[in-house]
Scaffold this motif. Structure first.
Motif, PDB file in Angstrom:
ATOM      1  N   ALA A 178       0.854  -1.187   0.000  1.00 51.79           N
ATOM      2  CA  ALA A 178       0.000   0.000   0.000  1.00 51.79           C
ATOM      3  C   ALA A 178       0.888   1.235   0.000  1.00 51.79           C
ATOM      4  O   ALA A 178       1.954   1.246   0.622  1.00 51.79           O
ATOM      5  CB  ALA A 178      -0.912   0.001   1.215  1.00 51.79           C
ATOM      6  N   GLU A 179       0.458   2.247  -0.684  1.00 48.04           N
ATOM      7  CA  GLU A 179       1.232   3.485  -0.742  1.00 48.04           C
ATOM      8  C   GLU A 179       1.373   4.078   0.652  1.00 48.04           C
ATOM      9  O   GLU A 179       0.389   4.222   1.385  1.00 48.04           O
ATOM     10  CB  GLU A 179       0.526   4.489  -1.654  1.00 48.04           C
ATOM     11  N   GLY A 180       2.598   4.383   1.047  1.00 42.94           N
ATOM     12  CA  GLY A 180       2.863   4.987   2.346  1.00 42.94           C
ATOM     13  C   GLY A 180       2.852   4.012   3.508  1.00 42.94           C
ATOM     14  O   GLY A 180       2.998   4.420   4.650  1.00 42.94           O
ATOM     15  N   ALA A 181       2.682   2.729   3.251  1.00 37.43           N
ATOM     16  CA  ALA A 181       2.652   1.737   4.325  1.00 37.43           C
ATOM     17  C   ALA A 181       4.018   1.082   4.468  1.00 37.43           C
ATOM     18  O   ALA A 181       4.816   1.067   3.537  1.00 37.43           O
ATOM     19  CB  ALA A 181       1.602   0.676   4.034  1.00 37.43           C
ATOM     20  N   SER A 182       4.304   0.560   5.654  1.00 35.82           N
ATOM     21  CA  SER A 182       5.564  -0.137   5.880  1.00 35.82           C
ATOM     22  C   SER A 182       5.361  -1.230   6.917  1.00 35.82           C
ATOM     23  O   SER A 182       4.377  -1.235   7.647  1.00 35.82           O
ATOM     24  CB  SER A 182       6.638   0.837   6.354  1.00 35.82           C
ATOM     25  N   ASN A 183       6.306  -2.141   6.974  1.00 34.53           N
ATOM     26  CA  ASN A 183       6.305  -3.214   7.955  1.00 34.53           C
ATOM     27  C   ASN A 183       7.402  -2.913   8.955  1.00 34.53           C
ATOM     28  O   ASN A 183       8.555  -2.723   8.583  1.00 34.53           O
ATOM     29  CB  ASN A 183       6.549  -4.551   7.260  1.00 34.53           C
ATOM     30  N   GLU A 184       7.074  -2.845  10.219  1.00 32.74           N
ATOM     31  CA  GLU A 184       8.052  -2.502  11.246  1.00 32.74           C
ATOM     32  C   GLU A 184       8.041  -3.573  12.335  1.00 32.74           C
ATOM     33  O   GLU A 184       7.011  -3.823  12.959  1.00 32.74           O
ATOM     34  CB  GLU A 184       7.701  -1.148  11.867  1.00 32.74           C
ATOM     35  N   TRP A 185       9.197  -4.208  12.533  1.00 29.83           N
ATOM     36  CA  TRP A 185       9.316  -5.185  13.612  1.00 29.83           C
ATOM     37  C   TRP A 185       9.543  -4.428  14.905  1.00 29.83           C
ATOM     38  O   TRP A 185      10.430  -3.584  14.999  1.00 29.83           O
ATOM     39  CB  TRP A 185      10.475  -6.144  13.342  1.00 29.83           C
ATOM     40  N   LEU A 186       8.743  -4.721  15.911  1.00 30.45           N
ATOM     41  CA  LEU A 186       8.801  -4.015  17.190  1.00 30.45           C
ATOM     42  C   LEU A 186       9.595  -4.826  18.205  1.00 30.45           C
ATOM     43  O   LEU A 186      10.153  -5.864  17.895  1.00 30.45           O
ATOM     44  CB  LEU A 186       7.376  -3.745  17.677  1.00 30.45           C
ATOM     45  N   GLU A 187       9.609  -4.338  19.443  1.00 31.85           N
ATOM     46  CA  GLU A 187      10.398  -4.972  20.482  1.00 31.85           C
ATOM     47  C   GLU A 187       9.910  -6.391  20.765  1.00 31.85           C
ATOM     48  O   GLU A 187       8.732  -6.697  20.617  1.00 31.85           O
ATOM     49  CB  GLU A 187      10.349  -4.136  21.770  1.00 31.85           C
ATOM     50  N   ALA A 188      10.826  -7.214  21.168  1.00 36.73           N
ATOM     51  CA  ALA A 188      10.473  -8.586  21.558  1.00 36.73           C
ATOM     52  C   ALA A 188       9.770  -8.567  22.908  1.00 36.73           C
ATOM     53  O   ALA A 188       9.980  -7.667  23.725  1.00 36.73           O
ATOM     54  CB  ALA A 188      11.734  -9.425  21.641  1.00 36.73           C
ATOM     55  N   VAL A 189       8.938  -9.558  23.150  1.00 38.93           N
ATOM     56  CA  VAL A 189       8.303  -9.703  24.450  1.00 38.93           C
ATOM     57  C   VAL A 189       9.331 -10.356  25.379  1.00 38.93           C
ATOM     58  O   VAL A 189       9.949 -11.361  25.030  1.00 38.93           O
ATOM     59  CB  VAL A 189       7.037 -10.579  24.352  1.00 38.93           C
ATOM     60  N   THR A 190       9.520  -9.779  26.559  1.00 42.24           N
ATOM     61  CA  THR A 190      10.491 -10.319  27.503  1.00 42.24           C
ATOM     62  C   THR A 190       9.994 -11.640  28.102  1.00 42.24           C
ATOM     63  O   THR A 190       8.780 -11.910  28.117  1.00 42.24           O
ATOM     64  CB  THR A 190      10.781  -9.340  28.640  1.00 42.24           C
ATOM     65  N   ASP A 191      10.911 -12.434  28.619  1.00 44.72           N
ATOM     66  CA  ASP A 191      10.528 -13.681  29.285  1.00 44.72           C
ATOM     67  C   ASP A 191       9.616 -13.398  30.464  1.00 44.72           C
ATOM     68  O   ASP A 191       8.691 -14.163  30.752  1.00 44.72           O
ATOM     69  CB  ASP A 191      11.770 -14.447  29.749  1.00 44.72           C
ATOM     70  N   GLU A 192       9.853 -12.298  31.167  1.00 46.12           N
ATOM     71  CA  GLU A 192       9.028 -11.938  32.336  1.00 46.12           C
ATOM     72  C   GLU A 192       7.575 -11.679  31.901  1.00 46.12           C
ATOM     73  O   GLU A 192       6.641 -12.202  32.501  1.00 46.12           O
ATOM     74  CB  GLU A 192       9.586 -10.701  33.030  1.00 46.12           C
ATOM     75  N   VAL A 193       7.386 -10.883  30.882  1.00 44.84           N
ATOM     76  CA  VAL A 193       6.038 -10.589  30.384  1.00 44.84           C
ATOM     77  C   VAL A 193       5.401 -11.856  29.842  1.00 44.84           C
ATOM     78  O   VAL A 193       4.240 -12.171  30.106  1.00 44.84           O
ATOM     79  CB  VAL A 193       6.065  -9.471  29.323  1.00 44.84           C
ATOM     80  N   TYR A 194       6.158 -12.612  29.048  1.00 43.23           N
ATOM     81  CA  TYR A 194       5.660 -13.857  28.447  1.00 43.23           C
ATOM     82  C   TYR A 194       5.189 -14.825  29.517  1.00 43.23           C
ATOM     83  O   TYR A 194       4.156 -15.468  29.382  1.00 43.23           O
ATOM     84  CB  TYR A 194       6.756 -14.467  27.589  1.00 43.23           C
ATOM     85  N   GLY A 195       5.937 -14.933  30.596  1.00 45.19           N
ATOM     86  CA  GLY A 195       5.606 -15.857  31.684  1.00 45.19           C
ATOM     87  C   GLY A 195       4.316 -15.501  32.399  1.00 45.19           C
ATOM     88  O   GLY A 195       3.697 -16.351  33.055  1.00 45.19           O
ATOM     89  N   LYS A 196       3.869 -14.247  32.290  1.00 51.21           N
ATOM     90  CA  LYS A 196       2.634 -13.810  32.955  1.00 51.21           C
ATOM     91  C   LYS A 196       1.389 -14.038  32.107  1.00 51.21           C
ATOM     92  O   LYS A 196       0.282 -13.881  32.585  1.00 51.21           O
ATOM     93  CB  LYS A 196       2.739 -12.329  33.305  1.00 51.21           C
ATOM     94  N   LEU A 197       1.580 -14.413  30.832  1.00 47.61           N
ATOM     95  CA  LEU A 197       0.437 -14.621  29.964  1.00 47.61           C
ATOM     96  C   LEU A 197      -0.293 -15.904  30.314  1.00 47.61           C
ATOM     97  O   LEU A 197       0.311 -16.890  30.700  1.00 47.61           O
ATOM     98  CB  LEU A 197       0.901 -14.693  28.490  1.00 47.61           C
ATOM     99  N   SER A 198      -1.600 -15.869  30.175  1.00 44.34           N
ATOM    100  CA  SER A 198      -2.380 -17.086  30.485  1.00 44.34           C
ATOM    101  C   SER A 198      -2.617 -17.890  29.226  1.00 44.34           C
ATOM    102  O   SER A 198      -2.530 -17.402  28.133  1.00 44.34           O
ATOM    103  CB  SER A 198      -3.709 -16.711  31.110  1.00 44.34           C
TER     104      SER A 198
END
Length: 56
Positions: free
Chosen positions: A36-56
Motif C-alpha cells: 500500500a502506498e505509504g505503508a511499511s512493515n516494522e518489527w517491534l520490540e520482543a516480548v520479555t521472558d518476564e512478560v511472556y511468563g505472565k500470559l495465560s
C-alpha cells in the motif's frame, strides 16, 4: 485470542500487535503483506521472558 488451524486474522494497517506460541504449545504462521502506498512493515520490540511468563 487463541488461534486454531485454519483461522484467518486480518490486522489493519498501523495496528501494533504480537503473535507467537503459548508457553505450552508451538506456533507457526504464514503472513501475507499487501503493498500500500505509504505503508511499511516494522518489527517491534520482543516480548520479555518476564512478560511472556505472565500470559495465560
Amino acid at each position: 485470542m487463541a488461534l486454531h488451524p485454519g483461522v484467518v486474522v486480518n490486522i489493519p494497517p498501523e495496528i501494533k500487535h504480537w503473535h507467537g506460541a503459548a508457553s505450552d504449545s508451538w506456533f507457526s504462521h504464514l503472513a501475507i503483506e499487501v503493498p500500500a502506498e505509504g505503508a511499511s512493515n516494522e518489527w517491534l520490540e520482543a516480548v520479555t521472558d518476564e512478560v511472556y511468563g505472565k500470559l495465560s
